[in-house]
Design an enzyme around this catalytic site. Sequence first.
Site, PDB file in Angstrom:
ATOM      1  N   ASN A 136      55.040  47.499 -95.226  1.00 55.76           N
ATOM      2  CA  ASN A 136      54.705  49.377 -94.939  1.00 55.76           C
ATOM      3  C   ASN A 136      53.922  49.439 -95.691  1.00 55.76           C
ATOM      4  OD1 ASN A 136      54.932  51.356 -95.372  1.00 55.76           O
ATOM      5  ND2 ASN A 136      57.064  51.926 -96.688  1.00 55.76           N
ATOM      6  N   HIS A 171      63.589  56.480 -95.859  1.00 54.79           N
ATOM      7  CA  HIS A 171      62.101  55.944 -96.968  1.00 54.79           C
ATOM      8  C   HIS A 171      62.548  56.752 -97.926  1.00 54.79           C
ATOM      9  CE1 HIS A 171      58.778  54.235 -99.739  1.00 54.79           C
ATOM     10  NE2 HIS A 171      59.135  53.226 -99.305  1.00 54.79           N
ATOM     11  N   GLU A 194      66.269  50.088-101.467  1.00 61.83           N
ATOM     12  CA  GLU A 194      65.209  50.184-101.940  1.00 61.83           C
ATOM     13  C   GLU A 194      65.546  50.780-103.498  1.00 61.83           C
ATOM     14  OE1 GLU A 194      61.268  49.054-100.132  1.00 61.83           O
ATOM     15  OE2 GLU A 194      61.890  50.929 -99.583  1.00 61.83           O
TER      16      GLU A 194
END
Length: 256
Positions: free
Chosen positions: A8, A93, A165
């Site tokens: 990313n 995200h 994450e």
Amino acid sequence: MKTYIVGNWKLNFTVGESSIYLHKLLKKVPIIRDVEVVVAPTALALQPLSLQIDRHKMKLAAQNAFYRDYGAFTGEISFEQLRGLVDYCIIGHSERRHILGEDDKMIQKKVAAAIRNKITPILCIGETESERSFGETADVIRDQLIGGLTDVSEEDLGKVIIAYEPVWAISSTKASKPATPDEIAEVVKLIRETLKETYGAKVAEETPVLFGGSVNPSNAGAYLTVPGVNGLLVGGASLILGEFTDIIDIAKRVKS
Ligand code: PEP
């Protein structure tokens, strides 16, 4: 199942720099069966890079897209516009959740739009440091997972990738600290249990679950051998050619 290594690039590299970096990456990375290498450059670079990339070696991902296919949505890019340019899109995200205010409802619509347009969503979920310290990790993970997948059928779940994450482990987070393999294993187990409750054991087992957060060549091997982890989402280290290619190499070795 394949191992996924996803870089990313976030808001880094101009279009020209992205192209030069991809050129170098393509030269260094061979075709690796069972390791799917994916890069997510700035949206501006997706069109030129889609012409430059060797799809046998690696695939492109968008970092974000909007959930409506067309219409009066100034400044947005739709999944329909990305169709044919990218194979994957990162959705939810933590930077989009916490800096740009995206909630589970919006994320759920984006996941559905990606599937509708034949783009594989990489749905990111993860707790903040304070949520973890208050013992809320399991609730946050379940809420983000179920929230993001609302309306995704059992058949369509086969087209989704989950990325765990923890926000506190992301390298750009203030006072970030790398997660331990045990901490990751515990949450990945919870993710699979939650998927199992909704979709059944087979689908839960077959859904790729990636880990992301301060991944680098010295911890990639340990993270890739955490039970239930099928790949890595790499931020900072994906911008450094030698580090990213080392991580790909480690994935290849772990796989074989
Ligand atoms: C990310 O933000 O997706 C990420 C994994 O970043 P980093 O590897 O830099 O922690």
